[in-house]
Design an enzyme around this catalytic site. Structure first.
Site, PDB file in Angstrom:
ATOM      1  N   GLU A 163       0.897  -1.234   0.049  1.00  0.00           N
ATOM      2  CA  GLU A 163       0.047   0.116  -0.141  1.00  0.00           C
ATOM      3  C   GLU A 163       0.874   1.337   0.142  1.00  0.00           C
ATOM      4  O   GLU A 163       0.457   1.955  -0.564  1.00  0.00           O
ATOM      5  CB  GLU A 163      -1.067   0.062   0.929  1.00  0.00           C
ATOM      6  CG  GLU A 163      -2.104  -1.159   1.121  1.00  0.00           C
ATOM      7  CD  GLU A 163      -3.054  -0.936  -0.278  1.00  0.00           C
ATOM      8  OE1 GLU A 163      -3.128   0.291  -0.658  1.00  0.00           O
ATOM      9  OE2 GLU A 163      -3.371  -1.871  -0.727  1.00  0.00           O
ATOM     10  N   CYS A 179     -19.090  -0.702 -16.351  1.00  0.00           N
ATOM     11  CA  CYS A 179     -19.311  -0.523 -14.777  1.00  0.00           C
ATOM     12  C   CYS A 179     -20.527  -1.310 -14.491  1.00  0.00           C
ATOM     13  O   CYS A 179     -21.623  -1.200 -14.985  1.00  0.00           O
ATOM     14  CB  CYS A 179     -19.493   0.878 -14.628  1.00  0.00           C
ATOM     15  SG  CYS A 179     -19.682   1.327 -12.818  1.00  0.00           S
TER      16      CYS A 179
END
Ligand code: ADE
Length: 373
Positions: free
Chosen positions: A46, A208
């Protein structure tokens, strides 16, 4: 604003999660940090992903974890080596903070990454996002996350045509309200994946799975959310750098950037700010040697221009002219020049091990070619 949040009923949220996870199971990329629940590996990934594209981060992640497989290994390594493994990723402060944090984890938590927000958030470099990512992705705890991908996605879902910075608190609330009861880590990987593959800056709404729930899509606003801030004003500057060798041997003079500098801990050639525009052609080697002599207090001779490279740092567009030259006298110890805390004559075998800014590494390669040819 309250109204848009209220429109997201518990039922809508459940439908959103269902469609998102269905899409994720079909389209997820096979990324190394998704194969582990090791909080340390997830943390490293991250931190890297905050500043780097997924495609670049993968190789760095694998090399970093191979060399520093856990907080104890990281804490035991010299910072210089950690920075060398980070070389090219930029934002070196993040690597230094990761290293500092690993030392705290060894000192205060017996080498184990804590699983409580209060203990994570006080570690160097750990903000609300990183703490949330570690808690959710590694420990499946209900801590929200908000980073570039999720921020863009949520702003569009809510149809908020405002700069993200002005509604941060509301976005965090929304992020928290979407959390499922179980598999929170998987949910977060899925929202980030949707932001990164579909709800991109230029969105691919036809792909989407949640477009019918998207207020920006319904209002035809997907291209104007997030609201663009003013484009940065780029500033052109010219710098010069010099590979400086003594008269009789092949060592190089390098200085280490001091704490507080952007490249703190990295080594670099002596470098001078030359002028506030892009000066072409390169200044003459004599001019450069003379100015550098004044800066470091050594007489410098036999300068030759090697190459010129361009690179960018924040809003600066830098044209860097690079030279090789020799000192007129034998090497001696020097006082650090401005911005550095240590200077050294370094054998070429050693500069391979020292961390340098990426463009200086390019200069090293150019120097090798120049001297070979
Ligand atoms: N950006 C930040 N973290 C990410 C992740 N885990 N997957 C994809 N993109 C990301």
């Amino acid at each position: 604003m309250r109204q848009e949040l209220a429109d997201w009923t518990a039922q809508n949220k459940a439908a959103f999660r269902r469609r998102l996870l269905g899409w994720y199971s079909r389209h997820r990329r096979d990324l190394p940090w998704r194969k582990t629940r090791d909080p340390y590996a997830i943390w490293v990934s991250e931190v890297m992903l905050q500043q780097t594209q997924v495609a670049t981060a993968v190789a760095y992640f694998q090399r970093f974890l191979q060399r520093f497989p856990d907080p104890t290994a990281l804490a035991a390594a010299p910072l210089e080596e950690v920075l060398r493994y980070w070389e090219g990723l930029g934002y070196y402060r993040r690597a230094a903070q990761l290293w500092e944090a690993s030392r705290k984890i060894v000192g205060q938590h017996g080498g184990r990454i804590p699983d409580r927000f209060e203990e994570l958030i006080v570690l160097p470099g750990v903000g609300r996002y990183t703490a949330g990512a570690i808690l959710s992705l590694a420990f499946d705890k209900p801590a929200p996350i908000l980073e570039a991908n999720t921020e863009r996605l949520y702003l569009r879902l809510l149809g908020w045509q405002v700069p993200a910075g002005t509604v941060k608190q509301h976005l965090w609330e929304f992020a928290e309200s979407l959390l499922p009861r179980r598999n929170i880590g998987q949910f977060h990987q899925a929202v980030m994946e949707l932001g990164s593959l579909v709800c991109r800056k230029k969105p691919e709404c036809s792909l989407c799975p949640v477009r019918t729930m998207c207020r920006a899509f319904a209002l035809g606003l997907t291209n104007s959310i997030p609201r663009r801030t003013n484009p940065p004003q780029y500033v052109a500057i010219t710098d010069v750098a010099v590979a400086l060798l003594p008269p009789e041997d092949e060592r190089l003079l390098l200085g280490r950037y001091a704490g507080g500098e952007r490249w703190a801990g990295l080594w670099d050639f002596p470098r001078l700010a030359w002028c506030q525009e892009h000066q072409q052609p390169a200044p003459s080697a004599e001019q450069v040697c003379q100015r550098l002599s004044q800066r470091i207090g050594l007489r410098i001779v036999n300068g030759v221009h090697v190459t010129s490279v361009r690179h960018s740092v924040t809003r600066y567009r830098i044209l860097l002219h690079f030279y090789v030259a020799r000192t007129a006298t034998a090497p001696r110890s020097l006082a650090p020049w401005q911005g550095t805390d240590q200077v050294r004559w370094v054998e070429q075998t050693e500069w391979e091990r020292l961390p340098m800014p990426a463009w200086s590494r390019r200069l090293c390669r150019a120097l090798e070619r120049h001297r070979a040819g």
